[in-house]
Design an enzyme around this catalytic site. Structure first.
Site, PDB file in Angstrom:
ATOM      1  N   GLY A  61       3.666   7.185   3.703  1.00  0.00           N
ATOM      2  CA  GLY A  61       4.750   6.286   3.380  1.00  0.00           C
ATOM      3  C   GLY A  61       4.326   5.132   2.514  1.00  0.00           C
ATOM      4  N   GLY A  63       0.830  -1.201   0.000  1.00  0.00           N
ATOM      5  CA  GLY A  63       0.000   0.000   0.000  1.00  0.00           C
ATOM      6  C   GLY A  63       0.858   1.241   0.000  1.00  0.00           C
ATOM      7  N   GLU A  64       0.251   2.285  -0.444  1.00  0.00           N
ATOM      8  CA  GLU A  64       0.940   3.559  -0.467  1.00  0.00           C
ATOM      9  C   GLU A  64      -0.057   4.576   0.041  1.00  0.00           C
ATOM     10  OE1 GLU A  64       3.347   6.358  -3.622  1.00  0.00           O
ATOM     11  OE2 GLU A  64       2.847   4.302  -4.124  1.00  0.00           O
ATOM     12  N   ASP A 110      -7.559   8.335  12.845  1.00  0.00           N
ATOM     13  CA  ASP A 110      -7.735   8.095  11.413  1.00  0.00           C
ATOM     14  C   ASP A 110      -8.305   6.700  11.176  1.00  0.00           C
ATOM     15  OD1 ASP A 110      -7.735   8.701   8.726  1.00  0.00           O
ATOM     16  OD2 ASP A 110      -5.614   8.250   8.431  1.00  0.00           O
ATOM     17  N   LYS A 128       7.028  -0.400   6.923  1.00  0.00           N
ATOM     18  CA  LYS A 128       6.462   0.900   6.583  1.00  0.00           C
ATOM     19  C   LYS A 128       7.555   1.955   6.612  1.00  0.00           C
ATOM     20  CE  LYS A 128       2.767   4.091   7.649  1.00  0.00           C
ATOM     21  NZ  LYS A 128       1.472   4.250   8.322  1.00  0.00           N
TER      22      LYS A 128
HETATM   23  P1  ADP Z   1      -0.617   5.046   5.332  1.00  0.00           P
HETATM   24  O1  ADP Z   1      -0.284   5.985   6.431  1.00  0.00           O
HETATM   25  O2  ADP Z   1       0.259   5.241   4.171  1.00  0.00           O
HETATM   26  O3  ADP Z   1      -2.094   5.002   5.048  1.00  0.00           O
HETATM   27  P2  ADP Z   1      -0.935   2.346   6.370  1.00  0.00           P
HETATM   28  O4  ADP Z   1      -0.204   1.898   7.595  1.00  0.00           O
HETATM   29  O5  ADP Z   1      -2.395   2.591   6.477  1.00  0.00           O
HETATM   30  O6  ADP Z   1      -0.167   3.611   5.807  1.00  0.00           O
HETATM   31  O7  ADP Z   1      -0.681   1.271   5.218  1.00  0.00           O
HETATM   32  C1  ADP Z   1      -1.177   1.418   3.907  1.00  0.00           C
HETATM   33  C2  ADP Z   1      -1.812   0.105   3.460  1.00  0.00           C
HETATM   34  O8  ADP Z   1      -0.866  -0.965   3.506  1.00  0.00           O
HETATM   35  C3  ADP Z   1      -2.974  -0.358   4.354  1.00  0.00           C
HETATM   36  O9  ADP Z   1      -4.206   0.223   3.939  1.00  0.00           O
HETATM   37  C4  ADP Z   1      -2.947  -1.868   4.162  1.00  0.00           C
HETATM   38  O10 ADP Z   1      -3.637  -2.238   2.977  1.00  0.00           O
HETATM   39  C5  ADP Z   1      -1.461  -2.161   3.974  1.00  0.00           C
HETATM   40  N1  ADP Z   1      -0.851  -2.547   5.272  1.00  0.00           N
HETATM   41  C6  ADP Z   1      -0.471  -1.722   6.254  1.00  0.00           C
HETATM   42  N2  ADP Z   1       0.030  -2.386   7.315  1.00  0.00           N
HETATM   43  C7  ADP Z   1      -0.027  -3.681   7.002  1.00  0.00           C
HETATM   44  C8  ADP Z   1       0.332  -4.900   7.690  1.00  0.00           C
HETATM   45  N3  ADP Z   1       0.866  -4.883   8.925  1.00  0.00           N
HETATM   46  N4  ADP Z   1       0.107  -6.073   7.068  1.00  0.00           N
HETATM   47  C9  ADP Z   1      -0.423  -6.088   5.834  1.00  0.00           C
HETATM   48  N5  ADP Z   1      -0.797  -5.000   5.136  1.00  0.00           N
HETATM   49  C10 ADP Z   1      -0.608  -3.800   5.693  1.00  0.00           C
END
Ligand code: ADP
Ligand code: MG
Length: 308
Positions: A21, A16-17, A133, A38
């Protein structure tokens, strides 16, 4: 001691983006387990990260709860900040996509997820941590139906100079009316509003209030819940962006019309979460004790045998 702590991770695909980050799936070669890396974008590579912020983020490693994604490691090297989390298969937004919109998800899944979401939030609030959030993309769902909160305002909360993507539109759909009206002294009630919106969305498989800008968002809320007045919300007149002339005087509508699949207990709980006046919103703890949860799947109850 200048070993690269990130070397043990074999980077796989991008997961994900988001706003702050990029998140990658990676394999921990030592344990053979998957993790999520991340990478936090920093405003300026030269500036570095205040050590107080690192300490604050590292405190989150101590947050051990079945409904909070585990922060395993914080790597701060070469002016980069990388957070290492346990890997969880799916986020709630992707999970929704598996179900046909006309049928929805089974009510028992809605109940189980809502309960887990509330338990996770309760644990944060107990530690004086606000999420701020909450939305389906920030909730992760494991293959055995465990829901975990992710994407805390980590960086934002600790004053790290993070760089936000300008093209990223921050969603307003889960933001409470007091915050939309410019309130800066919000508290745990900010998260409860978001939980209410997510509850309705789980039930309908459609966002409850999908506004296109702040005014439109408020209008969509007021149309369903009624335009507030200082009688039930005395602090209304102190809110920076509140101008009564900007909003039509809507009367409260029947929430049941908007969430036709919810039973009376579910509706009662939803109404208690979606109070326009934040001081009237139910707490996470009280919500967990609501009659809506008098019956829960055994598998969910089992999660908490070792939780204080
Ligand atoms: P941002 O601040 O960029 O939104 P997130 O922590 O929400 O960052 O991560 C973006 C996306 O990455 C999430 O919506 C999810 O789909 C995926 N993601 C984040 N953390 C995890 C994790 N621990 N395991 C699997 N997928 C993850
Ligand atoms: Mg996110």
């Amino acid at each position: 001691m200048k070993s690269n702590k990130l070397e043990k991770y074999e980077k796989k695909e991008k997961l994900g983006e988001g706003t702050y980050g990029i998140v990658y799936k990676a394999l921990d070669r030592n344990t053979n387990e998957y993790v999520a890396l991340k990478k936090i974008r920093l405003e300026s590579e030269e500036e570095g990260i205040p050590s107080t912020a690192i300490r604050e983020i590292s405190l989150l490693k101590e947050l051990n709860h079945p409904n909070i994604v585990k922060l395993m490691e914080v790597v701060h090297s070469n002016k980069k900040l990388v957070l290492v989390f346990e890997y969880v298969e799916m986020d709630l937004k992707k999970f929704f996509a598996q179900f046909p919109k006309e049928k929805g998800m089974e009510p028992v899944i809605v109940k189980s997820f809502l309960y887990q979401l509330l338990r996770g939030i309760q644990a944060c609030h107990q530690q004086k941590i606000l999420h701020r959030d909450l939305k389906p993309q920030n909730l992760l769902v494991s293959k055995d139906g465990i829901l975990k909160l992710a994407d805390f305002g980590l960086a934002r909360a600790s004053g790290i100079p993070v760089k936000s993507f300008t093209h990223e539109v921050v969603t307003l759909w889960y933001r409470p009316p007091d915050v939309l009206l410019g309130s800066k002294n919000y508290n745990t009630s900010i998260d409860i509003w978001s939980v209410g919106c997510i509850f309705a969305e789980m039930s309908n498989l459609k966002p409850l209030f999908a506004g296109s800008n702040e005014t439109d968002q408020l209008k969509k809320i007021f149309r369903v819940l009624g335009t507030p007045t200082p009688i039930e919300y005395p602090k209304l007149n102190d809110l920076p962006s509140w101008k009564p002339e900007n909003f039509e005087q809507y009367q409260p509508d029947n929430l049941a019309k908007f969430c036709p699949r919810l039973d009376p207990d579910g509706l009662d709980l939803l109404i208690k979460m979606l109070k326009i006046n934040p001081d009237q919103r139910i707490t996470a703890k009280a919500a967990c004790d609501h009659p809506f949860f008098k019956e829960l799947p055994e598998q969910v109850k089992k999660l908490y045998v070792n939780v204080k």
